[in-house]
Design a protein around this motif. Structure first.
Motif, PDB file in Angstrom:
ATOM      1  N   LEU A 113       0.804  -1.221   0.000  1.00 16.24           N
ATOM      2  CA  LEU A 113       0.000   0.000   0.000  1.00 16.24           C
ATOM      3  C   LEU A 113       0.837   1.271   0.000  1.00 16.24           C
ATOM      4  CD1 LEU A 113      -2.856  -1.198   2.327  1.00 16.24           C
ATOM      5  CD2 LEU A 113      -3.182  -0.183   0.068  1.00 16.24           C
ATOM      6  N   ARG A 114       2.106   1.165   0.318  1.00 13.92           N
ATOM      7  CA  ARG A 114       2.963   2.344   0.215  1.00 13.92           C
ATOM      8  C   ARG A 114       3.060   2.806  -1.239  1.00 13.92           C
ATOM      9  NH1 ARG A 114       8.114   0.054   3.401  1.00 13.92           N
ATOM     10  NH2 ARG A 114       7.665  -1.590   1.863  1.00 13.92           N
ATOM     11  N   ARG A 115       2.970   1.877  -2.176  1.00 10.10           N
ATOM     12  CA  ARG A 115       2.969   2.227  -3.592  1.00 10.10           C
ATOM     13  C   ARG A 115       1.699   2.993  -3.951  1.00 10.10           C
ATOM     14  NH1 ARG A 115       6.399  -1.035  -7.131  1.00 10.10           N
ATOM     15  NH2 ARG A 115       7.763  -2.374  -5.878  1.00 10.10           N
ATOM     16  N   LEU A 116       0.565   2.596  -3.362  1.00  7.60           N
ATOM     17  CA  LEU A 116      -0.679   3.327  -3.570  1.00  7.60           C
ATOM     18  C   LEU A 116      -0.523   4.753  -3.044  1.00  7.60           C
ATOM     19  CD1 LEU A 116      -4.280   2.068  -2.916  1.00  7.60           C
ATOM     20  CD2 LEU A 116      -3.535   4.238  -1.966  1.00  7.60           C
ATOM     21  N   GLY A 117       0.073   4.884  -1.857  1.00  7.97           N
ATOM     22  CA  GLY A 117       0.316   6.204  -1.294  1.00  7.97           C
ATOM     23  C   GLY A 117       1.224   7.039  -2.179  1.00  7.97           C
ATOM     24  N   ASP A 118       2.244   6.403  -2.750  1.00  4.17           N
ATOM     25  CA  ASP A 118       3.145   7.120  -3.650  1.00  4.17           C
ATOM     26  C   ASP A 118       2.403   7.595  -4.900  1.00  4.17           C
ATOM     27  OD1 ASP A 118       5.253   6.704  -1.911  1.00  4.17           O
ATOM     28  OD2 ASP A 118       6.060   4.991  -3.027  1.00  4.17           O
ATOM     29  N   GLU A 119       1.476   6.767  -5.383  1.00  5.32           N
ATOM     30  CA  GLU A 119       0.716   7.142  -6.578  1.00  5.32           C
ATOM     31  C   GLU A 119      -0.160   8.369  -6.312  1.00  5.32           C
ATOM     32  OE1 GLU A 119      -2.528   5.146  -9.629  1.00  5.32           O
ATOM     33  OE2 GLU A 119      -1.050   3.849  -8.652  1.00  5.32           O
ATOM     34  N   ALA A 120      -0.627   8.500  -5.074  1.00  5.89           N
ATOM     35  CA  ALA A 120      -1.426   9.685  -4.727  1.00  5.89           C
ATOM     36  C   ALA A 120      -0.591  10.951  -4.748  1.00  5.89           C
ATOM     37  CB  ALA A 120      -2.062   9.499  -3.347  1.00  5.89           C
ATOM     38  N   ASP A 121       0.723  10.824  -4.603  1.00  9.20           N
ATOM     39  CA  ASP A 121       1.663  11.936  -4.771  1.00  9.20           C
ATOM     40  C   ASP A 121       1.336  13.134  -3.879  1.00  9.20           C
ATOM     41  OD1 ASP A 121       3.917  13.157  -5.865  1.00  9.20           O
ATOM     42  OD2 ASP A 121       2.800  14.047  -7.531  1.00  9.20           O
ATOM     43  N   GLY A 122       1.047  12.837  -2.609  1.00 12.56           N
ATOM     44  CA  GLY A 122       0.828  13.909  -1.647  1.00 12.56           C
ATOM     45  C   GLY A 122      -0.526  14.571  -1.714  1.00 12.56           C
ATOM     46  N   ASP A 123      -1.459  14.015  -2.470  1.00  8.71           N
ATOM     47  CA  ASP A 123      -2.787  14.599  -2.645  1.00  8.71           C
ATOM     48  C   ASP A 123      -3.822  13.742  -1.919  1.00  8.71           C
ATOM     49  OD1 ASP A 123      -5.274  15.502  -3.475  1.00  8.71           O
ATOM     50  OD2 ASP A 123      -4.696  15.726  -5.567  1.00  8.71           O
ATOM     51  N   PRO A 124      -4.375  14.217  -0.789  1.00  5.98           N
ATOM     52  CA  PRO A 124      -5.352  13.406  -0.050  1.00  5.98           C
ATOM     53  C   PRO A 124      -6.565  13.015  -0.884  1.00  5.98           C
ATOM     54  CG  PRO A 124      -4.561  15.208   1.317  1.00  5.98           C
ATOM     55  CD  PRO A 124      -4.036  15.453  -0.060  1.00  5.98           C
ATOM     56  N   ASP A 125      -7.024  13.914  -1.759  1.00  2.26           N
ATOM     57  CA  ASP A 125      -8.182  13.575  -2.595  1.00  2.26           C
ATOM     58  C   ASP A 125      -7.842  12.456  -3.571  1.00  2.26           C
ATOM     59  OD1 ASP A 125      -9.874  15.418  -1.390  1.00  2.26           O
ATOM     60  OD2 ASP A 125      -9.330  17.020  -2.785  1.00  2.26           O
ATOM     61  N   ALA A 126      -6.648  12.491  -4.104  1.00  2.00           N
ATOM     62  CA  ALA A 126      -6.211  11.420  -5.003  1.00  2.00           C
ATOM     63  C   ALA A 126      -6.122  10.098  -4.253  1.00  2.00           C
ATOM     64  CB  ALA A 126      -4.870  11.768  -5.638  1.00  2.00           C
ATOM     65  N   LEU A 127      -5.643  10.158  -3.021  1.00  2.00           N
ATOM     66  CA  LEU A 127      -5.565   8.944  -2.206  1.00  2.00           C
ATOM     67  C   LEU A 127      -6.951   8.365  -1.981  1.00  2.00           C
ATOM     68  CD1 LEU A 127      -4.021   6.938  -0.433  1.00  2.00           C
ATOM     69  CD2 LEU A 127      -4.267   8.544   1.473  1.00  2.00           C
TER      70      LEU A 127
END
Length: 212
Positions: A113-127
């Motif tokens: 799931l850290r990869r999922l977090g990286d994909e969000a790239d610091g954007d809570p809405d994207a996460l």
């Protein structure tokens, strides 16, 4: 009662995170993050939080602590684990969702799931949008995960969803994420968010704090 006093009482009396209640020692590592996601899936339907937490414990005790272990498990074994926690009525559909979600994580984020977090790239809405791709997780579930995971993902802080902010407003506290984040150190944001949600779900606890 002052804002500081209410905040102190919230943390002292209700500040146990749901991850802690489920026996998850949260770290920024694949297994505890996945166990948090499983708990989120279980909490994402109309069932008591206590039952969902117990189901999370049962699945963990059965050894389903990684997406690979969950995906390799038998559907009936997942149903049985949920049944032991009295997670009935939704046990079969949830067993299916857990299996499908585990396979999604393996295929898209290599089970991490850290990869999922990286994909969000610091954007809570994207996460939140990425989390909603996991079977059974909707807007409420995405908020649950974000409230809890901010304990180990500092870039999410302060994360206080509508439920937490509504309870804060009822208590006369600041009721925006920034306002609530200023009440406690950043490392306490997850505990304060959990406390507000717990109080918001308990008319007695809310009334007691209001009356004090």
């Amino acid at each position: 009662m002052t804002v500081d006093t209410i905040t102190t009482r919230l943390l002292a009396e209700h500040g146990r995170t749901y991850a802690e209640e489920a026996g998850i020692t949260l770290h920024d590592k694949p297994s505890p993050l996945y166990r948090l996601l499983v708990m989120t899936v279980l909490c994402s339907i109309r069932i008591s939080a206590g039952t969902a937490i117990e189901a999370a414990r049962e699945l963990s005790a059965a050894g389903y602590r990684t997406p690979r272990a969950m995906a390799a498990s038998g559907w009936q074994d997942r149903v049985d684990a949920l049944g032991r926690a009295h997670y009935v009525r939704y046990d079969e559909s949830t067993a299916t969702a857990l299996g499908e979600g585990a396979q999604l994580l393996l295929d898209r984020w290599h089970g991490d799931l850290r990869r999922l977090g990286d994909e969000a790239d610091g954007d809570p809405d994207a996460l939140r949008e990425l989390l909603r791709e996991v079977p059974r997780i909707g807007p409420v579930g995405a908020d649950i995960f974000c409230r809890e995971v901010q304990a180990v993902w500092p870039w999410l802080r302060p994360f206080f969803d509508e439920r937490a902010c509504a309870a804060a407003e009822d208590l006369g506290l600041p009721h925006t994420p920034r306002g609530l984040g200023g009440l406690v150190p950043p490392e306490e944001h997850a505990r304060l968010a959990a406390a507000l949600v717990r109080v918001g779900l308990s008319k007695d606890a809310l009334a007691e704090l209001r009356a004090a």
